[in-house]
Design a protein around this motif. Structure first.
Motif, PDB file in Angstrom:
ATOM      1  N   ASN A 106       0.812  -1.333   0.144  1.00  0.00           N
ATOM      2  CA  ASN A 106      -0.138  -0.046  -0.098  1.00  0.00           C
ATOM      3  C   ASN A 106       0.805   1.222   0.070  1.00  0.00           C
ATOM      4  OD1 ASN A 106      -2.302  -1.414   0.060  1.00  0.00           O
ATOM      5  ND2 ASN A 106      -2.497  -1.252   2.076  1.00  0.00           N
ATOM      6  N   PHE A 107       1.949   1.249   0.741  1.00  0.00           N
ATOM      7  CA  PHE A 107       2.842   2.246   0.790  1.00  0.00           C
ATOM      8  C   PHE A 107       3.454   2.566  -0.623  1.00  0.00           C
ATOM      9  CE2 PHE A 107       7.415   3.941   1.545  1.00  0.00           C
ATOM     10  CZ  PHE A 107       6.763   5.274   1.895  1.00  0.00           C
ATOM     11  N   LEU A 108       3.956   1.522  -1.213  1.00  0.00           N
ATOM     12  CA  LEU A 108       4.646   1.792  -2.593  1.00  0.00           C
ATOM     13  C   LEU A 108       3.539   2.359  -3.399  1.00  0.00           C
ATOM     14  CD1 LEU A 108       6.860  -1.600  -2.138  1.00  0.00           C
ATOM     15  CD2 LEU A 108       7.702   0.737  -2.591  1.00  0.00           C
ATOM     16  N   ARG A 109       2.437   1.810  -3.538  1.00  0.00           N
ATOM     17  CA  ARG A 109       1.214   2.340  -4.323  1.00  0.00           C
ATOM     18  C   ARG A 109       1.285   3.847  -4.342  1.00  0.00           C
ATOM     19  NH1 ARG A 109      -4.059  -0.187  -4.527  1.00  0.00           N
ATOM     20  NH2 ARG A 109      -4.373   1.265  -6.071  1.00  0.00           N
ATOM     21  N   ALA A 110       1.232   4.205  -2.858  1.00  0.00           N
ATOM     22  CA  ALA A 110       0.952   5.595  -2.479  1.00  0.00           C
ATOM     23  C   ALA A 110       2.143   6.377  -3.127  1.00  0.00           C
ATOM     24  CB  ALA A 110       0.736   5.804  -0.851  1.00  0.00           C
ATOM     25  N   VAL A 111       3.426   5.928  -2.865  1.00  0.00           N
ATOM     26  CA  VAL A 111       4.688   6.647  -3.396  1.00  0.00           C
ATOM     27  C   VAL A 111       4.440   6.818  -4.690  1.00  0.00           C
ATOM     28  CG1 VAL A 111       7.031   6.477  -3.887  1.00  0.00           C
ATOM     29  CG2 VAL A 111       5.927   5.674  -1.574  1.00  0.00           C
ATOM     30  N   ARG A 112       3.805   5.875  -5.474  1.00  0.00           N
ATOM     31  CA  ARG A 112       3.799   5.896  -6.920  1.00  0.00           C
ATOM     32  C   ARG A 112       2.588   7.199  -7.506  1.00  0.00           C
ATOM     33  NH1 ARG A 112       5.193   0.396  -6.825  1.00  0.00           N
ATOM     34  NH2 ARG A 112       3.033  -0.276  -6.758  1.00  0.00           N
ATOM     35  N   ARG A 113       1.582   6.853  -6.822  1.00  0.00           N
ATOM     36  CA  ARG A 113       0.426   7.902  -7.015  1.00  0.00           C
ATOM     37  C   ARG A 113       0.786   9.199  -6.578  1.00  0.00           C
ATOM     38  NH1 ARG A 113      -5.131   6.837  -6.737  1.00  0.00           N
ATOM     39  NH2 ARG A 113      -4.765   4.757  -7.419  1.00  0.00           N
ATOM     40  N   THR A 148       3.761  10.864  -5.919  1.00  0.00           N
ATOM     41  CA  THR A 148       5.155  11.335  -6.111  1.00  0.00           C
ATOM     42  C   THR A 148       5.553  10.953  -7.530  1.00  0.00           C
ATOM     43  OG1 THR A 148       6.792   9.716  -5.094  1.00  0.00           O
ATOM     44  CG2 THR A 148       5.688  11.039  -3.470  1.00  0.00           C
ATOM     45  N   SER A 149       6.769  11.699  -7.716  1.00  0.00           N
ATOM     46  CA  SER A 149       7.173  11.258  -9.265  1.00  0.00           C
ATOM     47  C   SER A 149       8.406  10.392  -9.244  1.00  0.00           C
ATOM     48  CB  SER A 149       7.256  12.373  -9.656  1.00  0.00           C
ATOM     49  OG  SER A 149       8.195  13.271  -9.055  1.00  0.00           O
ATOM     50  N   TYR A 150       8.708   9.783  -7.694  1.00  0.00           N
ATOM     51  CA  TYR A 150       9.979   9.126  -7.518  1.00  0.00           C
ATOM     52  C   TYR A 150       9.719   7.863  -8.327  1.00  0.00           C
ATOM     53  CZ  TYR A 150      10.493  12.321  -3.852  1.00  0.00           C
ATOM     54  OH  TYR A 150      10.827  13.683  -3.367  1.00  0.00           O
ATOM     55  N   GLY A 151      10.698   7.013  -8.753  1.00  0.00           N
ATOM     56  CA  GLY A 151      10.655   5.832  -9.271  1.00  0.00           C
ATOM     57  C   GLY A 151      10.794   4.823  -8.311  1.00  0.00           C
ATOM     58  N   THR A 152       9.864   3.518  -8.611  1.00  0.00           N
ATOM     59  CA  THR A 152      10.224   2.556  -7.679  1.00  0.00           C
ATOM     60  C   THR A 152      10.437   1.349  -8.307  1.00  0.00           C
ATOM     61  OG1 THR A 152       7.669   1.792  -7.695  1.00  0.00           O
ATOM     62  CG2 THR A 152       8.286   3.209  -6.001  1.00  0.00           C
ATOM     63  N   ARG A 153      11.374   0.213  -7.789  1.00  0.00           N
ATOM     64  CA  ARG A 153      11.504  -0.702  -8.388  1.00  0.00           C
ATOM     65  C   ARG A 153      11.733  -1.952  -7.282  1.00  0.00           C
ATOM     66  NH1 ARG A 153      17.022  -2.094 -11.957  1.00  0.00           N
ATOM     67  NH2 ARG A 153      16.121  -3.673 -13.162  1.00  0.00           N
ATOM     68  N   GLY A 154      10.580  -2.741  -7.494  1.00  0.00           N
ATOM     69  CA  GLY A 154      10.516  -3.636  -6.339  1.00  0.00           C
ATOM     70  C   GLY A 154      10.390  -2.852  -5.018  1.00  0.00           C
ATOM     71  N   GLN A 155      10.859  -3.255  -3.934  1.00  0.00           N
ATOM     72  CA  GLN A 155      10.695  -2.502  -2.817  1.00  0.00           C
ATOM     73  C   GLN A 155      11.683  -1.314  -2.552  1.00  0.00           C
ATOM     74  OE1 GLN A 155      11.753  -5.503   0.085  1.00  0.00           O
ATOM     75  NE2 GLN A 155       9.600  -5.956   0.319  1.00  0.00           N
ATOM     76  N   VAL A 156      12.166  -0.775  -3.744  1.00  0.00           N
ATOM     77  CA  VAL A 156      13.269   0.295  -3.562  1.00  0.00           C
ATOM     78  C   VAL A 156      12.657   1.454  -4.289  1.00  0.00           C
ATOM     79  CG1 VAL A 156      15.588   0.838  -3.902  1.00  0.00           C
ATOM     80  CG2 VAL A 156      15.177  -1.324  -3.285  1.00  0.00           C
TER      81      VAL A 156
END
Ligand code: G6P
Length: 475
Positions: A201-208, A210-218
């Motif tokens: 849920n947190f990683l989805r919120a980061v993607r939604r 912010t504009s930071y890139g995510t790869r797996g858990q990073v």
């Protein structure tokens, strides 16, 4: 600004209860709770400091040493208790992060107090941390501290652990300050969660948001040529208890004797059911009482052959939702006892206070069925405590699938507490379970809880955090 401590814990509450004697002398006792038990040996080994609030209003307490820990109290005014603690932390974030079971309130003055108090905690952490120290920030009250601290002290390693659920993005999105909260958390090098679903849920919120890139858990922060990249890891570390200590305590003769005494004081019921919670609307106490009450009304369980002991420790008593809940629970208990109790024999024994650990161990040992029916819970340590206390392999754990503990404790009888009929049949199944099946389940549960204790939790979090490469002070 830098201090002398290589390890700093930052949590809303200090790990001690401070009392003022009549002659003005200040004394303290270690507060019960897994976090301090887990961290005390690490604090001792590393000369750690703990930054937190004493629980009192408008009181400035100078830093002091207790239990081989350096304690740095952060003062809160009465107004800040109302706005930052009761308000933003417990009437905005708490209900929002627990599936909006109660309506979250959004007030700009509360947010401003949250900003201000988080800044104060970040400054206290910065003052106490030695160069390249490890700082571990805890829970939803302090989500802005990682970013604020990083600005003050770019040299330190920062970990954050969220003890409560992290909500789905569709709910988190309600928060007017959602982006600031995500940015606050991303100040950490490692953000830890109870369940894989929380980290997702947190990683989805980061993607939604912010504009930071995510790869797996990073997550990669600052991908601009003027700034070096920084990586934040989001991962899962289910918290636990000091299982060996409780296991040992529950085996003592005194506890065994007290367990037998409790059963006989209650009239030696055939089925003793137990609920142990903070009096909080997330715990599903009303749903549990409703299911039990219907079983009694339908004569599937009869009083006094069956009894429910409900320990509900007082919590956040100034917050409206908690006042309402207390009233509702007490009305339900009164109705049920009025209807089905008799002189000297109640259907529900309801206690609105907390008990020392020995008494809790005896209650766990005495109970045939443990009811953990939370509507949403980060982990729920009561479920783990019950299992740790049952070296006799007796007792059956009924566990809500909405508690984080359900991910690890699949040998419990899992329930959906919203499904009253379903919960009633699971309670009956627990009450009538073949002891051989009960023992088999309990053995498997105990193996998990004894192997994955709170020290294991703290060490796994810290070993990931301490693998983050050291930074210079000038970045
Ligand atoms: C939960 C939270 C903790 C909090 C505790 C007691 O377990 O995750 O952060 O300290 O409840 O609540 P209180 O408001 O009394 O600190």
């Amino acid at each position: 600004m830098s201090g002398t401590h290589d390890f700093v814990v930052v949590a809303n509450r200090l790990p001690v209860d401070i009392q003022n004697d009549v002659d003005g002398e200040r004394t303290w006792t270690r507060s019960p709770g897994g976090l301090v038990t887990a961290l005390a040996p690490i604090m001792r080994a590393k000369g750690g400091a703990w930054v937190g609030w004493s629980g009192a209003a408008d009181t400035t307490i100078e830093p002091f040493e207790a239990d081989d820990m350096w304690l740095a109290p952060v003062p809160l005014s009465a107004k800040e208790i109302a706005t930052y603690y009761e308000g933003f932390s417990n009437a905005t974030l708490w209900p929002l992060y627990h599936d909006v079971i109660a309506d979250p309130e959004y007030h700009r003055v509360w947010w401003n107090a949250y900003l201000e108090v988080n800044r104060r905690f970040a400054e206290a952490a910065a003052v106490n941390a030695a160069e390249h120290a490890t700082v571990w920030v805890h829970d939803y009250q302090l989500q802005l501290v990682p970013q604020m601290l990083r600005r003050l002290r770019p040299d330190v390693r920062i970990g954050f652990f969220n003890h409560i659920p992290f909500p789905p993005v569709e709910l988190f999105g309600q928060l007017p300050w959602r982006r600031q909260v995500i940015e606050g958390l991303l100040g950490a090098d490692l953000v830890g969660f109870q369940r894989t679903g929380d980290a997702a849920n947190f990683l989805r919120a980061v993607r939604r948001f912010t504009s930071y890139g995510t790869r797996g858990q990073v997550i990669t922060i600052g991908k601009h040529w003027t700034r070096p990249e920084r990586h934040v890891r989001a991962a899962t570390f289910p918290i636990s208890i000091d299982s060996a200590q409780l296991d040992e305590l529950a085996r003592t003769e005194a506890v065994e004797k007290r367990a037998a005494e409790i059963r006989s004081e209650l009239g030696d019921p055939d089925v003793l059911l137990l609920g142990v919670d903070r009096l909080d609307y997330t715990k599903g106490i009303r749903h549990r009482i409703k299911a039990f009450g219907e079983l009694v009304a339908e004569k599937k369980l009869t009083v006094p052959a069956a009894a429910l002991v409900q320990v509900a420790s007082p919590s956040r008593e100034q917050v409206d939702e908690y006042k309402t809940l207390r009233h509702e629970v007490e009305v339900m208990v009164g109705n049920l006892n009025g209807e089905h109790g008799s002189l000297g024999r109640a259907a529900i024994y309801y206690m609105h206070h907390s008990y020392p650990q020995e008494e809790m161990a005896a209650l766990y040992r005495a109970a045939d069925v443990m009811l953990v029916t939370a509507l949403r819970d980060g982990m729920n340590l009561v479920a783990k405590e019950y299992v740790a206390a049952r070296s006799d392999l007796g007792g059956v754990l009924v566990l809500s699938e909405f508690a984080g503990a359900a991910d690890e404790m699949s040998q419990a009888l899992l329930v959906n507490p919203h499904d009253i009929e379903g919960m009633k049949s699971v309670i009956m199944r627990a009450a009538t379970m073949d002891p051989r099946e009960g023992r088999r389940r309990m053995r498997a549960l105990r193996k998990r809880v004894l192997e994955h204790d709170v020290a294991h939790w703290a060490n796994s979090f810290l070993s990931v955090l301490e693998a983050v490469p050291q930074r210079t002070s000038h970045v």
